[in-house]
Motif scaffolding. Structure first.
Motif, PDB file in Angstrom:
ATOM      1  N   GLN A   1       0.741  -1.224  -0.190  1.00 44.46           N
ATOM      2  CA  GLN A   1       0.167   0.066   0.097  1.00 44.46           C
ATOM      3  C   GLN A   1       0.871   1.262  -0.089  1.00 44.46           C
ATOM      4  OE1 GLN A   1      -2.318  -1.286   3.631  1.00 44.46           O
ATOM      5  NE2 GLN A   1      -4.099  -1.107   2.079  1.00 44.46           N
ATOM      6  N   THR A   2       0.625   2.158  -0.687  1.00 43.74           N
ATOM      7  CA  THR A   2       1.224   3.597  -0.673  1.00 43.74           C
ATOM      8  C   THR A   2       0.499   4.599   0.088  1.00 43.74           C
ATOM      9  OG1 THR A   2       0.593   4.407  -2.843  1.00 43.74           O
ATOM     10  CG2 THR A   2       2.143   3.052  -2.763  1.00 43.74           C
ATOM     11  N   ILE A   3       1.228   5.347   0.850  1.00 43.35           N
ATOM     12  CA  ILE A   3       0.484   6.573   1.604  1.00 43.35           C
ATOM     13  C   ILE A   3       1.375   7.679   0.989  1.00 43.35           C
ATOM     14  CG2 ILE A   3       0.238   7.407   3.930  1.00 43.35           C
ATOM     15  CD1 ILE A   3       0.195   3.622   3.459  1.00 43.35           C
ATOM     16  N   SER A   4       0.406   8.544   0.651  1.00 47.13           N
ATOM     17  CA  SER A   4       0.934  10.073   0.380  1.00 47.13           C
ATOM     18  C   SER A   4       0.282  10.968   1.313  1.00 47.13           C
ATOM     19  CB  SER A   4       0.298  10.496  -1.168  1.00 47.13           C
ATOM     20  OG  SER A   4       0.688   9.503  -1.897  1.00 47.13           O
ATOM     21  N   TRP A   5       1.355  11.412   2.080  1.00 44.87           N
ATOM     22  CA  TRP A   5       1.076  12.499   3.379  1.00 44.87           C
ATOM     23  C   TRP A   5       1.686  13.940   2.885  1.00 44.87           C
ATOM     24  CZ3 TRP A   5      -2.681  12.634   6.588  1.00 44.87           C
ATOM     25  CH2 TRP A   5      -2.479  13.739   7.687  1.00 44.87           C
ATOM     26  N   LEU A   6       0.854  14.713   2.491  1.00 45.51           N
ATOM     27  CA  LEU A   6       1.673  15.996   1.953  1.00 45.51           C
ATOM     28  C   LEU A   6       1.303  17.250   3.324  1.00 45.51           C
ATOM     29  CD1 LEU A   6       0.400  16.766  -1.442  1.00 45.51           C
ATOM     30  CD2 LEU A   6       2.662  16.358  -1.040  1.00 45.51           C
ATOM     31  N   LEU A   7       2.600  17.916   3.175  1.00 46.73           N
ATOM     32  CA  LEU A   7       2.576  18.969   4.228  1.00 46.73           C
ATOM     33  C   LEU A   7       2.376  20.240   3.493  1.00 46.73           C
ATOM     34  CD1 LEU A   7       5.725  17.479   5.946  1.00 46.73           C
ATOM     35  CD2 LEU A   7       3.342  17.704   7.103  1.00 46.73           C
ATOM     36  N   ARG A   8       2.831  20.447   2.216  1.00 44.56           N
ATOM     37  CA  ARG A   8       2.335  21.753   1.518  1.00 44.56           C
ATOM     38  C   ARG A   8       2.350  21.411   0.164  1.00 44.56           C
ATOM     39  NH1 ARG A   8       6.154  27.144   2.790  1.00 44.56           N
ATOM     40  NH2 ARG A   8       4.603  27.987   1.005  1.00 44.56           N
ATOM     41  N   GLY A   9       1.544  21.920  -0.831  1.00 46.30           N
ATOM     42  CA  GLY A   9       1.115  21.770  -2.165  1.00 46.30           C
ATOM     43  C   GLY A   9       0.309  20.839  -2.349  1.00 46.30           C
ATOM     44  N   MET A  10       0.161  20.363  -3.733  1.00 48.75           N
ATOM     45  CA  MET A  10      -0.954  19.418  -4.049  1.00 48.75           C
ATOM     46  C   MET A  10      -0.493  18.629  -5.234  1.00 48.75           C
ATOM     47  SD  MET A  10      -4.977  20.730  -4.340  1.00 48.75           S
ATOM     48  CE  MET A  10      -4.771  22.058  -4.792  1.00 48.75           C
ATOM     49  N   VAL A  11      -0.978  17.376  -5.237  1.00 50.81           N
ATOM     50  CA  VAL A  11      -0.375  16.533  -6.272  1.00 50.81           C
ATOM     51  C   VAL A  11      -1.736  15.741  -6.922  1.00 50.81           C
ATOM     52  CG1 VAL A  11       0.617  14.174  -6.462  1.00 50.81           C
ATOM     53  CG2 VAL A  11       1.646  15.931  -5.057  1.00 50.81           C
ATOM     54  N   GLU A  12      -1.807  15.768  -7.923  1.00 52.46           N
ATOM     55  CA  GLU A  12      -2.921  14.897  -8.828  1.00 52.46           C
ATOM     56  C   GLU A  12      -2.367  13.373  -9.104  1.00 52.46           C
ATOM     57  OE1 GLU A  12      -3.653  16.827 -12.527  1.00 52.46           O
ATOM     58  OE2 GLU A  12      -5.608  15.859 -12.698  1.00 52.46           O
TER      59      GLU A  12
ATOM     60  N   VAL B   1       5.237  25.507  -3.766  1.00 51.12           N
ATOM     61  CA  VAL B   1       5.973  24.721  -2.779  1.00 51.12           C
ATOM     62  C   VAL B   1       5.628  23.192  -2.665  1.00 51.12           C
ATOM     63  CG1 VAL B   1       7.159  24.749  -0.417  1.00 51.12           C
ATOM     64  CG2 VAL B   1       6.837  27.117  -1.598  1.00 51.12           C
ATOM     65  N   LEU B   2       6.415  22.327  -2.702  1.00 52.75           N
ATOM     66  CA  LEU B   2       5.969  20.921  -2.247  1.00 52.75           C
ATOM     67  C   LEU B   2       6.896  20.273  -1.295  1.00 52.75           C
ATOM     68  CD1 LEU B   2       4.163  18.989  -3.984  1.00 52.75           C
ATOM     69  CD2 LEU B   2       6.451  18.409  -5.015  1.00 52.75           C
ATOM     70  N   HIS B   3       6.280  19.805  -0.301  1.00 51.80           N
ATOM     71  CA  HIS B   3       6.700  19.229   0.926  1.00 51.80           C
ATOM     72  C   HIS B   3       5.993  18.013   1.267  1.00 51.80           C
ATOM     73  CE1 HIS B   3       7.884  20.373   5.317  1.00 51.80           C
ATOM     74  NE2 HIS B   3       8.567  19.139   4.919  1.00 51.80           N
ATOM     75  N   GLY B   4       6.577  17.038   1.550  1.00 53.30           N
ATOM     76  CA  GLY B   4       5.547  15.593   1.892  1.00 53.30           C
ATOM     77  C   GLY B   4       6.342  14.533   2.070  1.00 53.30           C
ATOM     78  N   VAL B   5       5.589  13.483   2.528  1.00 60.85           N
ATOM     79  CA  VAL B   5       6.410  12.094   2.696  1.00 60.85           C
ATOM     80  C   VAL B   5       5.523  11.234   1.918  1.00 60.85           C
ATOM     81  CG1 VAL B   5       6.806  10.415   4.353  1.00 60.85           C
ATOM     82  CG2 VAL B   5       6.798  12.776   5.140  1.00 60.85           C
ATOM     83  N   GLN B   6       6.370  10.126   1.291  1.00 60.16           N
ATOM     84  CA  GLN B   6       5.703   9.007   0.492  1.00 60.16           C
ATOM     85  C   GLN B   6       6.063   7.920   1.508  1.00 60.16           C
ATOM     86  OE1 GLN B   6       3.719   8.520  -2.148  1.00 60.16           O
ATOM     87  NE2 GLN B   6       4.087   6.385  -2.692  1.00 60.16           N
ATOM     88  N   LEU B   7       5.262   6.990   1.892  1.00 57.10           N
ATOM     89  CA  LEU B   7       5.509   5.748   2.521  1.00 57.10           C
ATOM     90  C   LEU B   7       4.859   4.587   1.696  1.00 57.10           C
ATOM     91  CD1 LEU B   7       3.613   7.337   5.595  1.00 57.10           C
ATOM     92  CD2 LEU B   7       6.287   7.015   5.079  1.00 57.10           C
ATOM     93  N   TRP B   8       5.423   3.310   1.967  1.00 58.38           N
ATOM     94  CA  TRP B   8       5.122   2.181   1.513  1.00 58.38           C
ATOM     95  C   TRP B   8       4.801   1.189   2.640  1.00 58.38           C
ATOM     96  CZ3 TRP B   8       8.744   0.654  -3.094  1.00 58.38           C
ATOM     97  CH2 TRP B   8       8.639   1.734  -4.119  1.00 58.38           C
ATOM     98  N   ALA B   9       3.612   0.428   2.735  1.00 58.64           N
ATOM     99  CA  ALA B   9       3.621  -0.636   3.628  1.00 58.64           C
ATOM    100  C   ALA B   9       3.468  -1.995   2.995  1.00 58.64           C
ATOM    101  CB  ALA B   9       2.397  -0.380   4.513  1.00 58.64           C
TER     102      ALA B   9
END
Ligand code: MN
Length: 343
Positions: free
Chosen positions: A101-112, A149-157
């Motif tokens: 599973q991928t988890i996108s967690w953004l702190l700033r910006g937006m992703v399509e 501005v883009l700021h975030g974390v991409q996680l996989w489980a």
């Protein structure tokens, strides 16, 4: 996000790999000192360019030689804050995933986000976006034109064996901001501080963004059976007394009922990731999680067939994202030799 390394290494992780033990102290004979939980282990990030002419760079703390799994968490990429005008932002063409599973967690910006299960979503700060790859999915991720501005974390489980061929899917959830002594938190997966995410995971997992007040020492009760990783987005912090700087990941073994986070200077922000040790050996390569080198090679062949880069393969495993306009990303070559499990 995709692992865009041109020569990704194959990583074998789990209890059969001879990796670092995650259990408690060994039982001793008469007179043995019964130790408390071990101090936090500090995992430092490495910089990985995501590719392209103005490459956006991410800081990867998992997997690495020192450690490959925290619970089922198998991949942690941290990026920004980046000026998109300088980095080009995120422009990740369609690429496949399996067994995670991928988890996108953004702190700033937006992703399509667009995926082959038909999902089209805008990923915003403070909102969980969880994609289940299961038996196979592909997706594209592009920062929006109005993101400076883009700021975030991409996680996989990693998915456990019982559900790793699950149907592909996508879930969104906006966790409430919860206040506790000395901190604010948003719990996007699992339960913490009385806040529980309704989004299903396939093994016990925790994911939360936690902001520590300036000068505060916060005590956070946690599941005693979980191991934890604390990724510092804005530090410094002290994790159970161990100093951690921005970008570092602190690892804590299971066997503790609380963790202590202090922000000795300004207010600090971390992600707390937890889970019960997966207890399975996995093989990770490029964007795939499997159980053997041969299985991974099969996933790669299926993707290459689907995008017309090679004959053969099972063209049914992967579809292409609906509405995407970027050309799909070919898989890099497989390693010439099956790498030995990491220690
Ligand atoms: Mn991806």
């Amino acid at each position: 996000m995709s692992n865009l390394e041109t020569r990704p290494a194959e990583v074998t992780a789990g209890p059969a790999s001879g990796g670092p033990a995650s259990g408690g102290p060994a039982s001793g004979g008469p007179g043995a000192v019964v130790a408390g939980p071990a101090a936090a282990e500090v995992l430092r990030p490495r910089e990985v360019p995501l590719g392209g002419p103005r490459a956006m760079t991410v800081r990867r703390t998992l997997p690495q030689r020192q450690r490959s799994l925290i619970g089922a968490w198998c991949f942690i990429d941290h990026y920004g804050p980046d000026q998109v005008v300088a980095t080009g932002g995120m422009r990740v063409p369609p690429h496949p995933h399996t067994g995670l599973q991928t988890i996108s967690w953004l702190l700033r910006g937006m992703v399509e986000h667009r995926d082959s299960a038909g999902n089209h979503a805008l990923i915003r700060p403070g909102e969980l976006n969880l994609m289940t790859a299961g038996r196979g999915i592909s997706h594209s991720e592009v920062s929006t034109p109005d993101t400076p501005v883009l700021h975030g974390v991409q996680l996989w489980a990693a998915l456990p064996s019982a559900s790793r061929f699950a149907e592909p899917g996508f879930a969104q959830y906006v966790p409430p901001l919860v206040r506790a002594d000395g901190l604010w938190a948003r719990v996007f997966l699992g339960s913490l501080l009385g806040s529980s995410s309704p989004v299903a995971t396939h093994s016990p997992l925790l994911g939360a963004e936690v902001s520590i007040d300036a000068g505060a020492v916060a005590r956070i009760p946690v599941e005693v059976t979980h191991e934890h990783g604390v990724l510092v987005d804005g530090g410094p912090v002290a994790l159970d007394g161990t100093p951690l700087s921005t970008g570092e990941l602190g690892y804590l073994t299971p066997g503790r009922d609380a963790i202590e986070l202090a922000a000795p200077g300004a207010a600090a922000r971390v992600l707390i990731l937890g889970g019960t040790p997966l207890g399975e050996q996995i093989v990770m390569w490029w964007n795939f999680v499997g159980r053997s080198h041969d299985e991974i090679a099969g996933f790669r062949a299926d993707w290459q067939a689907r995008i017309g880069a090679a004959p053969g393969g099972d063209r049914q495993r992967f579809d292409l994202p609906v509405g995407n306009t970027l050309p799909p990303l070919p898989a890099p070559p497989l390693p010439a030799v099956t790498l030995r499990p990491r220690q």
